[in-house]
Write a protein that holds these residues in place. Structure first.
Motif, PDB file in Angstrom:
ATOM      1  N   LEU A   2      11.135   1.131   6.955  1.00 33.21           N
ATOM      2  CA  LEU A   2      10.095   0.699   7.858  1.00 33.21           C
ATOM      3  C   LEU A   2       8.786   1.045   7.566  1.00 33.21           C
ATOM      4  CD1 LEU A   2       9.961  -0.906  10.598  1.00 33.21           C
ATOM      5  CD2 LEU A   2      10.542   1.251  11.818  1.00 33.21           C
ATOM      6  N   VAL A   3       8.632   2.443   7.484  1.00 34.14           N
ATOM      7  CA  VAL A   3       7.269   3.037   7.004  1.00 34.14           C
ATOM      8  C   VAL A   3       6.754   2.384   5.901  1.00 34.14           C
ATOM      9  CG1 VAL A   3       6.173   5.080   6.226  1.00 34.14           C
ATOM     10  CG2 VAL A   3       7.783   5.230   8.238  1.00 34.14           C
ATOM     11  N   ALA A   4       7.542   2.064   4.836  1.00 34.29           N
ATOM     12  CA  ALA A   4       7.170   1.360   3.920  1.00 34.29           C
ATOM     13  C   ALA A   4       6.634  -0.077   4.148  1.00 34.29           C
ATOM     14  CB  ALA A   4       8.233   1.188   2.415  1.00 34.29           C
ATOM     15  N   ALA A   5       7.236  -0.810   4.865  1.00 32.26           N
ATOM     16  CA  ALA A   5       6.932  -1.819   5.433  1.00 32.26           C
ATOM     17  C   ALA A   5       5.556  -1.809   6.208  1.00 32.26           C
ATOM     18  CB  ALA A   5       8.168  -2.477   6.303  1.00 32.26           C
ATOM     19  N   LEU A   6       5.464  -0.964   6.977  1.00 29.99           N
ATOM     20  CA  LEU A   6       4.138  -0.830   7.808  1.00 29.99           C
ATOM     21  C   LEU A   6       3.080  -0.654   6.798  1.00 29.99           C
ATOM     22  CD1 LEU A   6       5.313   1.459  10.814  1.00 29.99           C
ATOM     23  CD2 LEU A   6       4.350  -0.664  11.065  1.00 29.99           C
ATOM     24  N   ALA A   7       3.321   0.328   5.765  1.00 22.78           N
ATOM     25  CA  ALA A   7       2.209   0.571   5.064  1.00 22.78           C
ATOM     26  C   ALA A   7       1.685  -0.710   4.179  1.00 22.78           C
ATOM     27  CB  ALA A   7       2.708   1.492   3.931  1.00 22.78           C
ATOM     28  N   ILE A   8       2.745  -1.698   3.750  1.00 19.65           N
ATOM     29  CA  ILE A   8       2.383  -2.805   3.126  1.00 19.65           C
ATOM     30  C   ILE A   8       1.776  -3.657   4.077  1.00 19.65           C
ATOM     31  CG2 ILE A   8       3.377  -4.794   1.948  1.00 19.65           C
ATOM     32  CD1 ILE A   8       5.639  -3.095   0.952  1.00 19.65           C
ATOM     33  N   LEU A   9       2.207  -3.618   5.299  1.00 19.24           N
ATOM     34  CA  LEU A   9       1.419  -4.662   6.299  1.00 19.24           C
ATOM     35  C   LEU A   9       0.156  -4.352   6.735  1.00 19.24           C
ATOM     36  CD1 LEU A   9       2.027  -6.690   8.475  1.00 19.24           C
ATOM     37  CD2 LEU A   9       2.618  -5.108  10.204  1.00 19.24           C
ATOM     38  N   LEU A  10      -0.473  -3.009   6.701  1.00 19.59           N
ATOM     39  CA  LEU A  10      -1.630  -2.570   7.157  1.00 19.59           C
ATOM     40  C   LEU A  10      -2.500  -2.358   5.981  1.00 19.59           C
ATOM     41  CD1 LEU A  10      -0.673   0.282   9.607  1.00 19.59           C
ATOM     42  CD2 LEU A  10      -1.587  -2.184  10.240  1.00 19.59           C
ATOM     43  N   PHE A  11      -2.060  -2.096   4.614  1.00 16.87           N
ATOM     44  CA  PHE A  11      -2.958  -1.841   3.646  1.00 16.87           C
ATOM     45  C   PHE A  11      -2.583  -2.596   2.347  1.00 16.87           C
ATOM     46  CE2 PHE A  11      -2.578   2.019   6.328  1.00 16.87           C
ATOM     47  CZ  PHE A  11      -3.620   2.474   6.607  1.00 16.87           C
ATOM     48  N   GLY A  12      -1.641  -3.365   2.541  1.00 20.24           N
ATOM     49  CA  GLY A  12      -1.278  -4.019   1.397  1.00 20.24           C
ATOM     50  C   GLY A  12      -0.349  -3.410   0.167  1.00 20.24           C
ATOM     51  N   HIS A  13      -0.248  -3.936  -0.986  1.00 15.88           N
ATOM     52  CA  HIS A  13       0.587  -3.030  -1.963  1.00 15.88           C
ATOM     53  C   HIS A  13      -0.144  -1.980  -2.844  1.00 15.88           C
ATOM     54  CE1 HIS A  13       4.148  -5.796  -1.499  1.00 15.88           C
ATOM     55  NE2 HIS A  13       3.320  -6.787  -1.009  1.00 15.88           N
ATOM     56  N   GLU A  14      -0.797  -1.147  -2.090  1.00 12.33           N
ATOM     57  CA  GLU A  14      -1.254  -0.061  -2.956  1.00 12.33           C
ATOM     58  C   GLU A  14      -0.441   0.882  -3.245  1.00 12.33           C
ATOM     59  OE1 GLU A  14      -4.280   0.287  -3.933  1.00 12.33           O
ATOM     60  OE2 GLU A  14      -5.030  -1.754  -3.242  1.00 12.33           O
ATOM     61  N   GLU A  15      -0.221   1.276  -4.331  1.00 13.02           N
ATOM     62  CA  GLU A  15       0.731   2.444  -4.710  1.00 13.02           C
ATOM     63  C   GLU A  15       0.543   3.904  -4.092  1.00 13.02           C
ATOM     64  OE1 GLU A  15       1.096   2.610  -9.080  1.00 13.02           O
ATOM     65  OE2 GLU A  15       1.735   0.840  -9.354  1.00 13.02           O
ATOM     66  N   THR A  16      -0.978   4.095  -4.086  1.00 16.50           N
ATOM     67  CA  THR A  16      -1.206   5.495  -3.672  1.00 16.50           C
ATOM     68  C   THR A  16      -0.827   5.396  -1.928  1.00 16.50           C
ATOM     69  OG1 THR A  16      -3.035   5.403  -4.747  1.00 16.50           O
ATOM     70  CG2 THR A  16      -3.172   6.784  -2.928  1.00 16.50           C
ATOM     71  N   VAL A  17      -1.058   4.338  -1.466  1.00 10.79           N
ATOM     72  CA  VAL A  17      -0.655   4.304   0.130  1.00 10.79           C
ATOM     73  C   VAL A  17       0.855   4.381   0.382  1.00 10.79           C
ATOM     74  CG1 VAL A  17      -0.673   2.548   2.135  1.00 10.79           C
ATOM     75  CG2 VAL A  17      -2.690   2.703   0.722  1.00 10.79           C
ATOM     76  N   LEU A  18       1.441   3.943  -0.763  1.00 10.23           N
ATOM     77  CA  LEU A  18       2.986   3.790  -0.465  1.00 10.23           C
ATOM     78  C   LEU A  18       3.492   5.373  -0.780  1.00 10.23           C
ATOM     79  CD1 LEU A  18       4.171   0.459  -2.583  1.00 10.23           C
ATOM     80  CD2 LEU A  18       4.304   1.078   0.118  1.00 10.23           C
ATOM     81  N   SER A  19       2.950   5.909  -1.678  1.00 11.17           N
ATOM     82  CA  SER A  19       3.272   7.327  -2.097  1.00 11.17           C
ATOM     83  C   SER A  19       2.986   8.169  -0.829  1.00 11.17           C
ATOM     84  CB  SER A  19       2.730   7.782  -3.191  1.00 11.17           C
ATOM     85  OG  SER A  19       2.862   7.043  -4.427  1.00 11.17           O
ATOM     86  N   ILE A  20       1.806   7.946  -0.235  1.00 14.31           N
ATOM     87  CA  ILE A  20       1.338   8.775   0.892  1.00 14.31           C
ATOM     88  C   ILE A  20       2.391   8.516   2.083  1.00 14.31           C
ATOM     89  CG2 ILE A  20      -0.394   9.251   2.676  1.00 14.31           C
ATOM     90  CD1 ILE A  20      -2.288   8.537   0.729  1.00 14.31           C
ATOM     91  N   ALA A  21       2.564   7.056   2.198  1.00 17.98           N
ATOM     92  CA  ALA A  21       3.656   6.680   3.350  1.00 17.98           C
ATOM     93  C   ALA A  21       5.153   7.381   3.164  1.00 17.98           C
ATOM     94  CB  ALA A  21       3.759   5.396   3.321  1.00 17.98           C
ATOM     95  N   THR A  22       5.348   7.356   1.822  1.00 17.19           N
ATOM     96  CA  THR A  22       6.852   7.984   1.629  1.00 17.19           C
ATOM     97  C   THR A  22       6.668   9.473   1.911  1.00 17.19           C
ATOM     98  OG1 THR A  22       7.224   6.382  -0.228  1.00 17.19           O
ATOM     99  CG2 THR A  22       8.662   8.520  -0.270  1.00 17.19           C
ATOM    100  N   ALA A  23       5.665  10.091   1.770  1.00 16.30           N
ATOM    101  CA  ALA A  23       5.644  11.621   1.878  1.00 16.30           C
ATOM    102  C   ALA A  23       5.723  11.878   3.581  1.00 16.30           C
ATOM    103  CB  ALA A  23       4.301  12.111   1.125  1.00 16.30           C
ATOM    104  N   VAL A  24       4.847  10.800   4.117  1.00 19.24           N
ATOM    105  CA  VAL A  24       4.709  11.274   5.653  1.00 19.24           C
ATOM    106  C   VAL A  24       5.927  10.934   6.271  1.00 19.24           C
ATOM    107  CG1 VAL A  24       3.707  10.054   7.780  1.00 19.24           C
ATOM    108  CG2 VAL A  24       2.424  10.487   5.686  1.00 19.24           C
TER     109      VAL A  24
END
Length: 430
Positions: free
Chosen positions: A80-102
């Motif tokens: 769900l967090v990964a989906a939120l990150a993609i929804l808000l910021f797109g397919h950015e690897e850095t954003v996905l890594s930060i979302a996973t850490a969060v």
């Protein structure tokens, strides 16, 4: 996903974390709950306690439910967090890594550590409250748990681990019971705690440890004649007296003093045979008999007094039912000579204590807080003779168990009077 409001996704994430926290907290509480308290509540009809014990009897299924639920919830939260990150910021690897850490941080803090600390802090309260929900979930998830456990069983079989082995052999040992009593705190009155601890000690001591030594026994000698027997009967302290003839090892029976007093009042011409007729058979006890075992023997044989003998049949002393009861609940206020004396010794203002050499080491340890060894001689005199390897002919002192012992008086091949000096407290090195 675009049609789902953002707040709904955030709310779903919060619900998933809360559910995961519930399972972690409930699991910790159930594992840490006091089983004895739960059984007591269950006997009183507490439904939560009954359900909790039911779950604890099925620990393998309970753990399977918790792990399956937590794994699914954590996976869903991560997705769900990964989906939120993609929804808000797109397919950015850095954003996905930060979302996973969060999400990992949120799960560790709010779904693992915090709920488990709460569960360990209030185990019974949480276990009782959550047991009903867990039982319903376990029933609903029974097919899934069964399917997963099929593979678990195969793995355990390959590793040659027997599932549930020794689960029913977990018994509380005497040492664990002793620890439970010691940790009872304010829940157990001090007097009750002392009695319970004394009961545990009965398994480790023998009748030799609590007997009245034969030198202190009050006994009648038939060889002394009628007049002397009359005098001793009118001045004795006990209701039952061992009776011997000539020598203490020749015990011929036990005399009930009340019967003898009645005989004195009714008979004019007394003879030794009149006393013999009142004797009952003596009850002999090996000196290494355990105190708790002897208590059972007294009950089975309807006896209250026993003569203690060694391996050669020589009399070492006597023990009574009262001696064992006093060992359990403390000494009574009696008119026995020496009872007051044994109660009176204590450290004086100068940290010294005068004692008779015949004073039992166990009594000294109890009353003075010392740690004299109890696996050898039973009296202070015996301890000194063992340490010195001879009978001292002049005042001498030595140190045993951090306590200075000074010989004051020696008489008839025995140390009669001894002075103890209170040990100094250990000083810690800076």
């Amino acid at each position: 996903m675009n049609s789902v409001p953002l707040w709904a996704l955030v709310l779903t994430l919060a619900v998933l974390i809360l559910c995961s926290a519930f399972f972690a907290m409930a699991e910790t509480a159930l594992m840490a709950a006091n089983k004895h308290r739960l059984r007591l509540l269950a006997k009183r009809g507490h439904r939560g306690a009954i359900t909790t014990l039911w779950l604890l009897e099925r620990t393998d299924k309970l753990l399977s439910l918790v792990l399956i639920a937590n794994t699914l919830l954590n996976a869903m939260a991560t997705a769900l967090v990964a989906a939120l990150a993609i929804l808000l910021f797109g397919h950015e690897e850095t954003v996905l890594s930060i979302a996973t850490a969060v999400v990992a941080f949120l799960l560790i803090v709010f779904a693992e550590i915090s709920p488990k600390i709460i569960g360990a802090t209030y185990p019974e309260r949480i276990a009782l409250a959550s047991s009903g929900v867990l039982r319903v979930l376990m029933t609903a998830a029974k097919p899934v748990i069964w399917f997963v456990n099929l593979f678990v069983g195969v793995v355990l079989k390959v590793l040659r681990i027997r599932r549930g082995h020794d689960l029913h052999q977990h018994r509380v040992s005497p040492e664990e019971l002793r620890s439970i009593v010691l940790e009872g705190g304010n829940f157990i009155p001090q007097k009750h705690k002392s009695i319970l601890l004394n009961l545990f000690d009965l398994e480790t001591i023998s009748v030799e440890d609590i007997m009245t030594p034969r030198a202190q026994m009050e006994a009648l000698n038939l060889a002394l004649g009628v007049d002397e027997l009359k005098h001793e009967l009118t001045t004795c302290y006990h209701n039952k007296l061992p009776v011997y003839e000539g020598e203490i090892n020749q015990i011929v029976g036990i005399l009930h003093v009340r019967k003898a007093v009645a005989l004195l009042n009714q008979t004019d011409a007394l003879t030794i045979d009149h006393f013999r007729e009142l004797l009952t058979p003596a009850y002999f006890i090996p000196q290494d008999t355990g105190v708790f075992t002897q208590l059972q023997y007294f009950q089975e044989n309807k006896e209250r007094l026993g003569i203690i003998v060694d391996e050669y049949g020589e009399v070492q002393g006597l023990v009574t039912l009262d001696d064992i009861i006093e060992e359990m609940i403390g000494e009574f206020t009696t008119s026995v000579p020496g009872a007051a004396r044994s109660d009176s010794f204590n450290w004086d203002s100068e940290g010294e204590c005068l004692l008779e050499g015949s004073t039992p080491l166990r009594d000294i340890n109890k009353r003075l807080g010392l740690a004299f060894p109890l696996d050898g001689p039973k009296t202070l005199n015996g301890l000194m003779l063992e340490q010195l390897q001879e009978i001292p002919d002049s005042p001498i002192s030595l140190k045993v168990a951090n306590c200075v012992i000074e010989v004051i008086q020696v008489h008839d091949q025995a140390i009669k009077v001894i002075k103890l000096k209170r040990p100094l407290p250990h000083k810690r090195l800076a």
